[in-house]
Design an enzyme around this catalytic site. Structure first.
Site, PDB file in Angstrom:
ATOM      1  N   ASN A   1       3.791 -46.804  -6.006  1.00 48.08           N
ATOM      2  CA  ASN A   1       5.166 -46.843  -6.544  1.00 48.08           C
ATOM      3  C   ASN A   1       5.492 -48.061  -7.389  1.00 48.08           C
ATOM      4  OD1 ASN A   1       5.990 -44.400  -5.214  1.00 48.08           O
ATOM      5  ND2 ASN A   1       5.937 -45.557  -3.307  1.00 48.08           N
TER       6      ASN A   1
ATOM      7  N   HIS B   1       6.101 -57.217   4.214  1.00 56.02           N
ATOM      8  CA  HIS B   1       6.542 -57.849   2.963  1.00 56.02           C
ATOM      9  C   HIS B   1       7.822 -58.682   3.137  1.00 56.02           C
ATOM     10  CE1 HIS B   1       3.729 -54.763   2.180  1.00 56.02           C
ATOM     11  NE2 HIS B   1       4.539 -53.820   1.759  1.00 56.02           N
TER      12      HIS B   1
ATOM     13  N   CYS C   1      -3.395 -52.569   3.490  1.00 53.99           N
ATOM     14  CA  CYS C   1      -3.908 -51.769   2.388  1.00 53.99           C
ATOM     15  C   CYS C   1      -3.870 -50.308   2.832  1.00 53.99           C
ATOM     16  CB  CYS C   1      -5.317 -52.209   1.991  1.00 53.99           C
ATOM     17  SG  CYS C   1      -6.437 -52.390   3.383  1.00 53.99           S
TER      18      CYS C   1
ATOM     19  N   ARG D   1       3.602 -47.389  12.457  1.00 51.81           N
ATOM     20  CA  ARG D   1       4.538 -47.911  11.456  1.00 51.81           C
ATOM     21  C   ARG D   1       5.824 -47.101  11.500  1.00 51.81           C
ATOM     22  NH1 ARG D   1       3.775 -47.866   4.902  1.00 51.81           N
ATOM     23  NH2 ARG D   1       4.597 -49.937   4.461  1.00 51.81           N
TER      24      ARG D   1
ATOM     25  N   ASP E   1      -2.126 -54.811  -0.348  1.00 49.33           N
ATOM     26  CA  ASP E   1      -1.324 -53.596  -0.586  1.00 49.33           C
ATOM     27  C   ASP E   1      -2.017 -52.638  -1.556  1.00 49.33           C
ATOM     28  OD1 ASP E   1       0.803 -51.864  -0.066  1.00 49.33           O
ATOM     29  OD2 ASP E   1       1.905 -52.535  -1.824  1.00 49.33           O
TER      30      ASP E   1
ATOM     31  N   ARG F   1      13.894 -44.359   0.126  1.00 51.97           N
ATOM     32  CA  ARG F   1      13.241 -43.615  -0.953  1.00 51.97           C
ATOM     33  C   ARG F   1      11.873 -43.084  -0.516  1.00 51.97           C
ATOM     34  NH1 ARG F   1       9.365 -47.176  -2.850  1.00 51.97           N
ATOM     35  NH2 ARG F   1       9.866 -49.304  -2.233  1.00 51.97           N
TER      36      ARG F   1
ATOM     37  N   TYR G   1       6.211 -38.899  -2.958  1.00 52.55           N
ATOM     38  CA  TYR G   1       5.435 -39.130  -4.180  1.00 52.55           C
ATOM     39  C   TYR G   1       4.034 -38.569  -3.973  1.00 52.55           C
ATOM     40  CZ  TYR G   1       3.420 -43.002  -1.469  1.00 52.55           C
ATOM     41  OH  TYR G   1       2.792 -43.743  -0.492  1.00 52.55           O
TER      42      TYR G   1
ATOM     43  N   THR H   1       3.135 -43.256   3.440  1.00 52.97           N
ATOM     44  CA  THR H   1       4.068 -42.150   3.676  1.00 52.97           C
ATOM     45  C   THR H   1       3.629 -40.848   3.011  1.00 52.97           C
ATOM     46  OG1 THR H   1       5.380 -42.882   1.786  1.00 52.97           O
ATOM     47  CG2 THR H   1       6.048 -43.684   3.967  1.00 52.97           C
TER      48      THR H   1
HETATM   49  C1  0GY Z   1       3.702 -50.448   0.622  1.00 53.04           C
HETATM   50  C2  0GY Z   1       4.917 -50.147  -0.100  1.00 53.04           C
HETATM   51  C3  0GY Z   1       5.406 -48.942  -0.476  1.00 53.04           C
HETATM   52  C4  0GY Z   1       4.951 -47.672  -0.032  1.00 53.04           C
HETATM   53  C5  0GY Z   1       4.477 -47.372   1.180  1.00 53.04           C
HETATM   54  O1  0GY Z   1       3.726 -45.921   2.787  1.00 53.04           O
HETATM   55  C6  0GY Z   1       4.168 -46.016   1.661  1.00 53.04           C
HETATM   56  O2  0GY Z   1       4.370 -45.057   0.930  1.00 53.04           O
HETATM   57  O3  0GY Z   1       4.266 -48.308   2.074  1.00 53.04           O
HETATM   58  C7  0GY Z   1       6.548 -48.936  -1.389  1.00 53.04           C
HETATM   59  O4  0GY Z   1       6.720 -47.937  -2.119  1.00 53.04           O
HETATM   60  O5  0GY Z   1       7.315 -49.933  -1.423  1.00 53.04           O
HETATM   61  O6  0GY Z   1       3.685 -51.224   1.576  1.00 53.04           O
HETATM   62  O7  0GY Z   1       2.682 -49.884   0.274  1.00 53.04           O
END
Ligand code: 0GY
Length: 306
Positions: free
Chosen positions: A262, A181, A32, A124, A257, A130, A49, A77
């Protein structure tokens, strides 16, 4: 600082349903995020984003609502390598959250030690184009060598099509490697087809590789239930996740999650996500391994009995 949320961004479900499935005592939500709040913990300039804020208090409230005991918070991210929001959440969790950070090679030993003391237990590496700019593999390998002595692990996020190119790098890492995932399978393809077989073989050949069997809402093509009140969501993902849980019961983790960055089409009801668990882990023993024993061994080894 004020941030403009990315157009079309879906806010997380404000009132998740109470799951019918009761998770075992001590269950861990092992994937999460927290987002900001941006006014307190600004989003990174290099982000791809801008999310809605999703605070630690909202995350901890969700944990209670769903019946979980602990969280593993993964650096998202949108915060780049600024781990302040993550560390703040860990420090306010009463020891009930551990974390996975993002660091650059410039990180100092003092910073790593402070993160460890706050509850960080992994880094990580993100290969989803993207979401991040490219980081050279030698930098990632250098980071892995520096976190290994802390008994941290590496979480990797990538698209299924990129596994052949990345596999050698993953297996050269000196730590446990946790795949986000299930490596993002295309669930329109057969569960015993060449693409998913490659992922299963990867896990079979390398006993230090674990997988999160998370994000049915992200992988599903069939989507949420068509009828309100039905609880049969994301069924096209079940064969993939169940195969991994049954083949590698001691190397799987599960997470909500939340707050689901996104997603474009719908926002999941987190209660429905919990009701997905018994379909992929059908016995009490598999459920206990997935939700308690495995995450405790990886994130709270000092309190783990198995
Ligand atoms: C997730 C999936 C996504 C994003 C990120 O760190 C993130 O921005 O992990 C995604 O956009 O597929 O695991 O949260």
């Amino acid at each position: 600082m004020q941030f403009q949320v990315t157009p079309g961004w879906l806010p997380f479900c404000p009132n998740p349903s109470k799951p019918r499935f009761q998770v075992p005592a001590g269950a861990v939500d092992a994937h999460c995020h927290v987002f900001g709040p941006g006014a307190e913990f600004p989003y990174a300039p290099e982000r791809k984003y801008t999310p809605c804020d999703a605070s630690k208090d909202q995350l901890f409230a969700l944990r209670e609502r769903l019946g979980f005991a602990r969280n593993v918070i993964v650096q998202a991210t949108c915060h780049g390598s600024d781990n302040r929001a993550l560390v703040d959440a860990l420090l306010h969790s009463d020891g009930r959250a551990r974390g996975v950070a993002t660091v650059r090679r410039s990180v100092t030993e003092t910073e790593l030690r402070a993160m460890h003391d706050a509850g960080v237990r992994g880094v990580r590496f993100n290969f989803v184009k993207r979401l991040v700019d490219f980081t050279p593999k030698d930098e990632l390998m250098e980071i892995a060598a520096r976190i290994a002595p802390l008994s941290w692990h590496v979480v990797v996020y990538f698209e299924a099509a990129d596994l052949p190119e990345l596999q050698d790098f993953f297996t050269a890492l000196p730590t446990t490697v946790v795949v986000d995932h299930m490596g993002r399978p295309d669930v329109r393809k057969p569960v015993d087809g060449p693409e998913f077989e490659l992922f299963v073989k990867f896990m079979r050949d390398y006993p230090n590789v674990w997988s999160k069997v998370s994000c049915p809402e992200r992988l599903s093509v069939s989507g949420p239930p068509a009828l309100d009140g039905e609880r049969n969501a994301y069924r096209d993902v079940v064969p993939f996740a169940r195969r991994i849980v049954e083949a590698f019961p001691d190397r799987v983790l599960w997470g909500t999650d939340w707050p689901h960055p996104n997603l474009k089409d719908h926002m999941p009801d987190d209660g429905l996500l919990v009701d997905f668990i018994p379909h992929i882990a059908p016995t009490a023993e598999l459920q206990r391994k997935l939700l308690v024993d495995n995450p405790m061994r990886l994130y709270w080894p000092e309190q783990s009995s198995r």
